[in-house]
Design a protein around this motif. Structure first.
Motif, short mmCIF file in Angstrom:
data_model
loop_
_atom_site.label_atom_id
_atom_site.label_comp_id
_atom_site.label_asym_id
_atom_site.label_seq_id
_atom_site.Cartn_x
_atom_site.Cartn_y
_atom_site.Cartn_z
N SER A 1 2.26 3.13 3.26
CA SER A 1 2.95 3.39 1.42
C SER A 1 3.84 2.26 1.19
O SER A 1 3.85 1.57 1.48
CB SER A 1 3.51 4.98 1.84
OG SER A 1 4.62 4.97 2.68
N LYS A 2 4.31 2.95 -0.23
CA LYS A 2 4.73 2.16 -1.05
C LYS A 2 6.07 1.83 -0.23
O LYS A 2 6.76 1.01 -0.05
CB LYS A 2 5.12 1.90 -2.27
CG LYS A 2 6.33 1.65 -2.82
CD LYS A 2 5.91 1.82 -4.59
CE LYS A 2 6.94 1.00 -5.26
NZ LYS A 2 6.29 1.15 -7.07
N TYR B 1 2.40 -1.61 -6.41
CA TYR B 1 1.27 -1.02 -5.33
C TYR B 1 -0.04 -0.28 -5.94
O TYR B 1 0.08 0.16 -6.67
CB TYR B 1 1.56 -0.46 -5.05
CG TYR B 1 1.44 0.48 -3.12
CD1 TYR B 1 1.84 0.09 -2.16
CD2 TYR B 1 0.75 1.98 -3.53
CE1 TYR B 1 1.25 0.51 -1.12
CE2 TYR B 1 0.50 2.46 -2.97
CZ TYR B 1 0.91 1.56 -1.15
OH TYR B 1 -0.14 2.31 -0.49
N ASP C 1 -2.92 1.21 -4.56
CA ASP C 1 -3.48 1.65 -3.79
C ASP C 1 -5.67 2.34 -3.35
O ASP C 1 -5.59 2.09 -4.59
CB ASP C 1 -3.35 3.20 -3.95
CG ASP C 1 -3.19 3.98 -2.43
OD1 ASP C 1 -4.00 3.71 -1.59
OD2 ASP C 1 -2.95 5.62 -2.40
N ALA D 1 -3.88 -0.95 1.24
CA ALA D 1 -3.31 -0.82 -0.34
C ALA D 1 -2.84 -2.83 -0.39
O ALA D 1 -2.18 -3.29 0.48
CB ALA D 1 -1.66 -0.67 0.25
#
Length: 92
Positions: A24-25, A47, A49, A54
Motif C-alpha cells: 500500500s501507499k 501512488y 494502484d 503498485a
C-alpha cells in the motif's frame, strides 16, 4: 496433461499471491522512512494502484541547497520510480 494443469495452477497461484500481497501507499511511506530521516524532507509520492502491482513515483526536492539558474534561485529535484509487488518495493 498433468504437466499443463500443474503449470496452469502454478501461474494462477503466483497471480493470486501477487494480488493479495500488493503493498500500500502507507507501506511505501514506512519503507522510505530511513531516507526521510536523512534528508529531513519527505518526497512527494504519486501512488498508482494497478491490478497486480503498485507503481510509485517519488519526487525528492532539496530545498536546503538551492541552485541559481537563469538569475533565479531554484531547488533541485530528482524523480525515482518504484514498483511494488509481493509485499516489497523495487527501484526501476
Amino acid at each position: 496433461m498433468k504437466f499443463r494443469r500443474g503449470i496452469l495452477l502454478f501461474i494462477i497461484g503466483v497471480l493470486l499471491v501477487a494480488y493479495f500481497t500488493k503493498p500500500s501507499k502507507d507501506g511505501f511511506i514506512k519503507w522510505m522512512q530511513p531516507v526521510v530521516s536523512r534528508t529531513h524532507n519527505p518526497p512527494v509520492v504519486d501512488y498508482q494502484d494497478k491490478f497486480l502491482y503498485a507503481l510509485v513515483t517519488a519526487t525528492y526536492v532539496d530545498a536546503g541547497n538551492p541552485v541559481k539558474e537563469n538569475n533565479r534561485v531554484v531547488a533541485p529535484s530528482s524523480k525515482e520510480t518504484y514498483i511494488g509487488v509481493f509485499g516489497r518495493y523495487w527501484k526501476q
